[in-house]
Design an enzyme around this catalytic site. Structure first.
Site, PDB file in Angstrom:
ATOM      1  CG  ASN A  24      45.829  23.358  42.175  1.00 16.67           C
ATOM      2  OD1 ASN A  24      46.312  22.236  42.198  1.00 16.67           O
ATOM      3  ND2 ASN A  24      46.418  24.388  41.583  1.00 16.67           N
ATOM      4  CG  HIS A  57      46.890  20.572  37.482  1.00 16.32           C
ATOM      5  ND1 HIS A  57      46.571  19.966  38.676  1.00 16.32           N
ATOM      6  CD2 HIS A  57      47.348  21.820  37.787  1.00 16.32           C
ATOM      7  CE1 HIS A  57      46.820  20.818  39.660  1.00 16.32           C
ATOM      8  NE2 HIS A  57      47.291  21.941  39.149  1.00 16.32           N
ATOM      9  CB  CYS A  78      50.392  20.912  39.052  1.00 12.08           C
ATOM     10  SG  CYS A  78      50.322  22.103  40.380  1.00 12.08           S
TER      11      CYS A  78
HETATM   12  N1  ACO Z   1      38.810  36.949  46.960  1.00 10.26           N
HETATM   13  C1  ACO Z   1      38.477  38.180  46.562  1.00 10.26           C
HETATM   14  N2  ACO Z   1      39.304  38.952  45.841  1.00 10.26           N
HETATM   15  C2  ACO Z   1      40.506  38.441  45.518  1.00 10.26           C
HETATM   16  C3  ACO Z   1      40.909  37.151  45.909  1.00 10.26           C
HETATM   17  C4  ACO Z   1      40.005  36.392  46.671  1.00 10.26           C
HETATM   18  N3  ACO Z   1      40.278  35.158  47.093  1.00 10.26           N
HETATM   19  N4  ACO Z   1      42.142  36.927  45.430  1.00 10.26           N
HETATM   20  C5  ACO Z   1      42.511  38.024  44.749  1.00 10.26           C
HETATM   21  N5  ACO Z   1      41.520  38.944  44.806  1.00 10.26           N
HETATM   22  C6  ACO Z   1      41.467  40.277  44.216  1.00 10.26           C
HETATM   23  C7  ACO Z   1      42.840  40.852  43.973  1.00 10.26           C
HETATM   24  O1  ACO Z   1      43.328  41.480  45.138  1.00 10.26           O
HETATM   25  C8  ACO Z   1      42.545  41.827  42.876  1.00 10.26           C
HETATM   26  O2  ACO Z   1      41.970  43.011  43.449  1.00 10.26           O
HETATM   27  P1  ACO Z   1      42.314  44.472  42.854  1.00 10.26           P
HETATM   28  O3  ACO Z   1      41.824  44.443  41.441  1.00 10.26           O
HETATM   29  O4  ACO Z   1      41.561  45.366  43.758  1.00 10.26           O
HETATM   30  O5  ACO Z   1      43.812  44.562  42.940  1.00 10.26           O
HETATM   31  C9  ACO Z   1      41.435  41.159  42.063  1.00 10.26           C
HETATM   32  O6  ACO Z   1      40.878  40.168  42.928  1.00 10.26           O
HETATM   33  C10 ACO Z   1      41.934  40.490  40.796  1.00 10.26           C
HETATM   34  O7  ACO Z   1      43.070  39.721  41.136  1.00 10.26           O
HETATM   35  P2  ACO Z   1      43.781  38.853  40.027  1.00 10.26           P
HETATM   36  O8  ACO Z   1      44.959  38.161  40.638  1.00 10.26           O
HETATM   37  O9  ACO Z   1      44.003  39.717  38.825  1.00 10.26           O
HETATM   38  O10 ACO Z   1      42.635  37.794  39.722  1.00 10.26           O
HETATM   39  P3  ACO Z   1      42.526  36.816  38.519  1.00 10.26           P
HETATM   40  O11 ACO Z   1      41.334  37.106  37.730  1.00 10.26           O
HETATM   41  O12 ACO Z   1      43.824  36.673  37.783  1.00 10.26           O
HETATM   42  O13 ACO Z   1      42.255  35.443  39.261  1.00 10.26           O
HETATM   43  C11 ACO Z   1      43.474  33.477  39.894  1.00 10.26           C
HETATM   44  C12 ACO Z   1      43.218  34.954  40.182  1.00 10.26           C
HETATM   45  C13 ACO Z   1      42.194  32.711  40.148  1.00 10.26           C
HETATM   46  C14 ACO Z   1      44.560  32.977  40.824  1.00 10.26           C
HETATM   47  C15 ACO Z   1      43.902  33.294  38.424  1.00 10.26           C
HETATM   48  O14 ACO Z   1      44.927  34.196  38.098  1.00 10.26           O
HETATM   49  C16 ACO Z   1      44.362  31.912  38.134  1.00 10.26           C
HETATM   50  O15 ACO Z   1      43.603  30.963  38.163  1.00 10.26           O
HETATM   51  N6  ACO Z   1      45.621  31.739  37.774  1.00 10.26           N
HETATM   52  C17 ACO Z   1      46.160  30.425  37.507  1.00 10.26           C
HETATM   53  C18 ACO Z   1      46.561  29.813  38.773  1.00 10.26           C
HETATM   54  C19 ACO Z   1      46.750  28.349  38.582  1.00 10.26           C
HETATM   55  O16 ACO Z   1      46.211  27.722  37.722  1.00 10.26           O
HETATM   56  N7  ACO Z   1      47.566  27.779  39.394  1.00 10.26           N
HETATM   57  C20 ACO Z   1      47.718  26.403  39.350  1.00 10.26           C
HETATM   58  C21 ACO Z   1      48.861  25.940  38.599  1.00 10.26           C
HETATM   59  S1  ACO Z   1      50.215  25.825  39.583  1.00 10.26           S
HETATM   60  C22 ACO Z   1      49.861  24.833  40.818  1.00 10.26           C
HETATM   61  O17 ACO Z   1      48.901  24.148  40.766  1.00 10.26           O
HETATM   62  C23 ACO Z   1      50.752  24.849  42.036  1.00 10.26           C
END
Ligand code: ACO
Length: 316
Positions: free
Chosen positions: A269, A239, A114
Site C-alpha cells: 500500500n 487505491h 490515500c
Molecule cells: N501476521 C500474522 N498475524 C497477524 C498479522 C501479521 N502481519 N497482523 C495481524 N495478525 C493477527 C492478529 O494479531 C490477529 O490474531 P488473533 O486472532 O490471535 O488476535 C489475527 O491476525 C487477525 O487480525 P485481524 O486484524 O482481525 O486481521 P484481518 O483479517 O482484519 O486482516 C488487515 C488485517 C489485512 C489489516 C485487514 O483488516 C485490512 O486489510 N484492513 C484494511 C486496511 C486498509 O485497507 N488500509 C488501507 C487504507 S488506509 C491507508 O492506506 C493509509
C-alpha cells in the site's frame, strides 16, 4: 469550469525490495498470512540514496517527459503525500525547483492520505480554471517506510514507498466527474512532526468495512452524476491497499473483474502514490490506451474518500 484529462504519466519505484519472507525475519508473521489477507507479496522501501522527495522528482520528470510539453507550460504543481521529507518546503516546492517550473504558479502539497492523488487532481483543475494556464502536474508520493513501527506486525507488513505523477490538461470536451468527501475519523493515524516518533496506527477491520462500503458508493455516485455506465468505462483503478477489498467490491457490484487492476503484490500500500503508479503500469502494459475512460477511487486516513471519472488523452 473546464474539465481535465491526463496527457502525461511517470512513476518512480523505490530501490530496496522487501519480501514477505524478509519481514517474517523481523516480526511474527508469514508470507502465507500476508499474501492471503492482503495480496501483498513484496513492497519497496527507499534505499539510503532515496527519499520521498527524490522519488517525487523522478516521477514528475518522467511525467513531464512523456507529455512532450515544456516545464514552463506547467501552471500548477500539486503533490499528494502524508510523508513529505519536510513540512516546509513542501514536496511540491522541491519538485518545482528540480524541474525548473515557473515561479508565478501555485505550488502546494495536499494531505488527504490515500485519497490524496484524486483530491490533487481536483485541486489542480480548480486552480487551472481559476488562476489560468493549460497544464498541471499532480504527483502522489510516499515514503511510508519512515513512518512504520517495525515491531507492529499489524501495520508494518502493509505499506511501501513509491511515486506516480501525471500531467493534466484543461479540456472543453473530455468527460470528467468527481466525488470527494471525508468523515473526520481517527481509524488511521500518524502523529506528524513533534516530540513523538511518528508511526502509522490502524484499526484494520474498521478500515476494511469503510473501504468496501466506500468504493461501490463512489463508483455509483460517479455513474449517477456523469451518466456514464460501468460498461462505458474502460478501467477502474482503486487505491491499492488490499486485494481482498477490491475483490469484495467486485462481488458486491457484480462488476467485470477484468476492469479492476491490482498491483499491490509488488508494491504494498503506497497510499497517495498507489493510483498513479497503477495507471503508469497499465499504460506500459497496454491496458490503458489513449481515449480510455477511467474511474479512479481512493479511500483512507481521515477518513477520506474520492472518485473521479477522467479520460486518458494519451501523450504527444
Ligand atoms: N501476521 C500474522 N498475524 C497477524 C498479522 C501479521 N502481519 N497482523 C495481524 N495478525 C493477527 C492478529 O494479531 C490477529 O490474531 P488473533 O486472532 O490471535 O488476535 C489475527 O491476525 C487477525 O487480525 P485481524 O486484524 O482481525 O486481521 P484481518 O483479517 O482484519 O486482516 C488487515 C488485517 C489485512 C489489516 C485487514 O483488516 C485490512 O486489510 N484492513 C484494511 C486496511 C486498509 O485497507 N488500509 C488501507 C487504507 S488506509 C491507508 O492506506 C493509509
Amino acid at each position: 469550469m473546464k474539465n481535465i484529462e491526463i496527457v502525461g504519466y511517470g512513476m518512480a519505484k523505490a530501490g530496496k525490495v522487501v519480501t514477505n519472507d524478509d519481514l517474517a525475519k523481523i516480526v511474527d508473521t508469514s508470507h502465507e498470512w500476508i499474501s492471503t489477507r492482503t495480496g501483498i507479496v513484496e513492497r519497496r522501501f527507499c534505499d539510503e540514496n532515496e527519499s520521498a522527495n527524490t522519488l517525487a522528482v523522478k516521477a514528475a520528470s518522467e511525467a513531464l517527459k512523456s507529455s512532450g510539453i515544456a516545464a514552463d507550460q506547467i501552471a500548477v504543481c500539486i503533490c499528494a503525500t502524508v510523508s513529505s521529507e519536510y513540512v516546509t518546503p513542501s514536496m511540491a516546492c522541491v519538485v518545482q525547483r528540480n524541474l525548473g517550473l515557473r515561479e508565478d504558479i501555485p505550488v502546494l502539497d495536499v494531505n488527504a492520505a490515500c485519497s490524496g492523488f484524486i483530491y490533487g487532481l481536483e485541486v489542480a483543475r480548480g486552480l487551472l480554471n481559476g488562476n489560468g494556464g493549460e497544464y498541471g502536474l499532480v504527483v502522489g508520493c510516499e515514503q511510508l517506510s519512515r513512518l512504520l513501527d517495525m515491531t507492529d506486525r499489524s501495520t508494518c507488513v502493509l505499506f511501501g514507498d513509491g511515486a506516480g505523477a501525471v500531467i493534466v490538461r484543461l479540456s472543453e470536451d473530455a468527460p470528467y466527474e468527481k466525488v470527494l468527501g471525508a468523515r473526520g475519523g481517527y481509524e488511521i493515524t500518524v502523529e506528524g512532526a513533534g516530540p513523538v516518533v511518528s508511526h502509522v496506527h490502524m484499526e484494520g477491520q474498521e478500515v476494511f468495512k469503510f473501504a468496501t462500503a466506500t468504493i461501490p458508493k463512489c463508483i455509483e455516485e460517479l455513474q449517477g452524476k456523469s451518466g456514464v455506465s460501468l460498461d462505458d468505462v474502460d478501467q477502474i483503478i482503486c487505491h491499492q491497499a488490499n486485494a481482498r477489498i477490491i475483490d469484495h467490491c467486485i462481488r458486491k457490484m457484480k462488476a467485470d473483474s477484468s476492469k479492476f487492476y491490482k498491483n499491490m503484490d509488488k508494491y504494498g500500500n503506497t497510499s497517495a502514490a498507489s493510483i498513479p503508479m497503477a495507471l503508469c503500469e497499465m499504460v506500459s502494459e497496454g491496458k490503458v490506451i489513449p481515449g480510455n475512460k477511467l474511474i479512479l477511487v481512493g479511500f483512507g486516513g481521515g477518513l477520506t474518500w474520492a472518485g473521479v471519472l477522467i479520460r486518458f488523452g494519451g501523450t504527444k
